[in-house]
Scaffold this active site. Sequence first.
Site, PDB file in Angstrom:
ATOM      1  N   THR A  98      42.961 -16.271  15.474  1.00 19.58           N
ATOM      2  CA  THR A  98      41.889 -15.445  16.031  1.00 19.58           C
ATOM      3  C   THR A  98      42.349 -14.005  16.200  1.00 19.58           C
ATOM      4  O   THR A  98      41.675 -13.062  15.789  1.00 19.58           O
ATOM      5  CB  THR A  98      41.410 -16.056  17.362  1.00 19.58           C
ATOM      6  OG1 THR A  98      40.970 -17.387  17.072  1.00 19.58           O
ATOM      7  CG2 THR A  98      40.291 -15.250  17.987  1.00 19.58           C
ATOM      8  N   ARG A 125      38.570 -14.371  24.348  1.00 18.01           N
ATOM      9  CA  ARG A 125      38.957 -15.788  24.318  1.00 18.01           C
ATOM     10  C   ARG A 125      39.352 -16.167  25.738  1.00 18.01           C
ATOM     11  O   ARG A 125      40.407 -15.745  26.228  1.00 18.01           O
ATOM     12  CB  ARG A 125      40.125 -16.027  23.358  1.00 18.01           C
ATOM     13  CG  ARG A 125      40.762 -17.381  23.589  1.00 18.01           C
ATOM     14  CD  ARG A 125      41.749 -17.797  22.543  1.00 18.01           C
ATOM     15  NE  ARG A 125      41.079 -18.204  21.323  1.00 18.01           N
ATOM     16  CZ  ARG A 125      41.661 -18.896  20.350  1.00 18.01           C
ATOM     17  NH1 ARG A 125      42.927 -19.245  20.451  1.00 18.01           N
ATOM     18  NH2 ARG A 125      40.995 -19.226  19.266  1.00 18.01           N
ATOM     19  N   HIS A 176      33.414 -22.686  20.237  1.00 17.65           N
ATOM     20  CA  HIS A 176      34.205 -21.813  19.348  1.00 17.65           C
ATOM     21  C   HIS A 176      33.296 -21.414  18.174  1.00 17.65           C
ATOM     22  O   HIS A 176      33.492 -21.849  17.042  1.00 17.65           O
ATOM     23  CB  HIS A 176      35.438 -22.573  18.868  1.00 17.65           C
ATOM     24  CG  HIS A 176      36.526 -21.707  18.295  1.00 17.65           C
ATOM     25  ND1 HIS A 176      36.444 -20.327  18.220  1.00 17.65           N
ATOM     26  CD2 HIS A 176      37.744 -22.041  17.762  1.00 17.65           C
ATOM     27  CE1 HIS A 176      37.564 -19.862  17.674  1.00 17.65           C
ATOM     28  NE2 HIS A 176      38.359 -20.871  17.387  1.00 17.65           N
ATOM     29  N   GLN A 192      34.601 -20.002  14.713  1.00 23.12           N
ATOM     30  CA  GLN A 192      35.279 -21.010  13.901  1.00 23.12           C
ATOM     31  C   GLN A 192      34.272 -21.803  13.066  1.00 23.12           C
ATOM     32  O   GLN A 192      34.449 -21.958  11.850  1.00 23.12           O
ATOM     33  CB  GLN A 192      36.050 -21.968  14.829  1.00 23.12           C
ATOM     34  CG  GLN A 192      36.757 -23.092  14.099  1.00 23.12           C
ATOM     35  CD  GLN A 192      37.943 -22.598  13.299  1.00 23.12           C
ATOM     36  OE1 GLN A 192      38.820 -21.944  13.844  1.00 23.12           O
ATOM     37  NE2 GLN A 192      37.989 -22.907  12.004  1.00 23.12           N
ATOM     38  N   ASN A 197      35.305 -28.350  22.363  1.00 19.20           N
ATOM     39  CA  ASN A 197      34.652 -27.060  22.067  1.00 19.20           C
ATOM     40  C   ASN A 197      34.240 -26.925  20.591  1.00 19.20           C
ATOM     41  O   ASN A 197      33.202 -26.321  20.281  1.00 19.20           O
ATOM     42  CB  ASN A 197      35.537 -25.881  22.512  1.00 19.20           C
ATOM     43  CG  ASN A 197      37.014 -26.026  22.161  1.00 19.20           C
ATOM     44  OD1 ASN A 197      37.405 -26.934  21.425  1.00 19.20           O
ATOM     45  ND2 ASN A 197      37.845 -25.131  22.679  1.00 19.20           N
TER      46      ASN A 197
HETATM   47  N1  NVA Z   1      40.112 -27.417  20.623  1.00 22.83           N
HETATM   48  C1  NVA Z   1      41.200 -26.488  20.406  1.00 22.83           C
HETATM   49  C2  NVA Z   1      40.825 -25.485  19.364  1.00 22.83           C
HETATM   50  C3  NVA Z   1      41.903 -24.484  19.026  1.00 22.83           C
HETATM   51  C4  NVA Z   1      41.466 -23.481  18.011  1.00 22.83           C
HETATM   52  C5  NVA Z   1      41.556 -25.815  21.706  1.00 22.83           C
HETATM   53  O1  NVA Z   1      40.623 -25.409  22.431  1.00 22.83           O
HETATM   54  O2  NVA Z   1      42.735 -25.717  22.024  1.00 22.83           O
HETATM   55  N1   CP Z   2      41.545 -21.870  14.999  1.00 23.40           N
HETATM   56  C1   CP Z   2      41.915 -20.956  15.905  1.00 23.40           C
HETATM   57  O1   CP Z   2      41.102 -20.401  16.641  1.00 23.40           O
HETATM   58  O2   CP Z   2      43.256 -20.710  15.930  1.00 23.40           O
HETATM   59  P1   CP Z   2      44.053 -19.849  17.004  1.00 23.40           P
HETATM   60  O3   CP Z   2      43.992 -20.630  18.307  1.00 23.40           O
HETATM   61  O4   CP Z   2      45.452 -19.761  16.482  1.00 23.40           O
HETATM   62  O5   CP Z   2      43.406 -18.528  17.165  1.00 23.40           O
END
Ligand code: NVA
Ligand code: CP
Length: 305
Positions: A55, A103, A130, A133, A161
């Site tokens: 991200t 985030r 998210h 994504q 998420n």
């Molecule tokens: N479900 C994961 C997604 C990471 C991109 C998290 O929230 O940690």
């Molecule tokens: N997929 C994703 O959001 O990866 P990061 O947590 O590394 O940003």
Amino acid sequence: MKRDFLHITDFTADEIHETFVLAKEVKARFKGREDYKPFKDHTMAMVFAKPSARTRISFETGFFRMGGHALYLSPSDISIGEREAVKDIARVIARYNDVIMARLFSHNQVMEMAKYSTVPVINALTDYNHPCQIMADMFTILEHRGHLEDLKVVYVGDGNNIVHSWLRLAERLPFHFVCACPDGYQPDTDTFAAAKQAGISEVEVSHNPKEAVKNADIVYTDVWASMGQKSESEQRKTRFRGFQVNDELMAATGKNSLFMHCLPAERGVETTDSVIESKASIVFDEAENRMHVQNAILLKICGKV
Ligand code: NVA
Ligand code: CP
């Protein structure tokens, strides 16, 4: 009226399709190293309360290449909601910057930030969803298949998420979405009900991964313990037994299915080395497309197109 992107449902179906068209265009410009600087003299504040690789790198790189400057604000720089109220820092950041990417843990905080910010806010993951994504994921599916008709996406793992954003997308575009998860790890009831009620897509929850993946075009997984839940990792490994996306589960689709994962992956836990490295895996295209799709989202909500 400024526009935010906090949920996929903040866009209409037409806007989602337009975003994909724009992402394709911007991707071609990037690949061709075109001089393309719609964000010249613009700044974007990136507020992180959680760790990130994709991200941060994709937003920072994308914004820079479109002529702008992105500021990385680490969890300790802002200490969101601790050092000062969200509504204060939101208004302060908006006085300096043209757009905010955040985030955060709490979804309410990103909503509050958007409410008080006078510039667009993009949600780059909360405990709830998210959206960037899953927009990038659907764009990647479109690239690989050439169309989105008769699409069956089966998510195997925690109803987290990522699943909430898939369900929000199902409120807008038609496809068949199944979340195969252990009992007790279903997605949010209201989000699931809204996707069902919209009547656009067929959405299901299953507790039988082998059955669920039959005829899947896409098998998708994510970590069993998300950020903020890592202390539950061991306990979840027991609860999620049978939900690993391995060669056997991929074979159970009975089709040449593609494998997707938002990453980071815990190899040997929710999926295996052999699946990630297999021909079916499109995880790195998916990761790359985060940048192109986010660029398109930025252009849209900042009124550049
Ligand atoms: N479900 C994961 C997604 C990471 C991109 C998290 O929230 O940690
Ligand atoms: N997929 C994703 O959001 O990866 P990061 O947590 O590394 O940003």
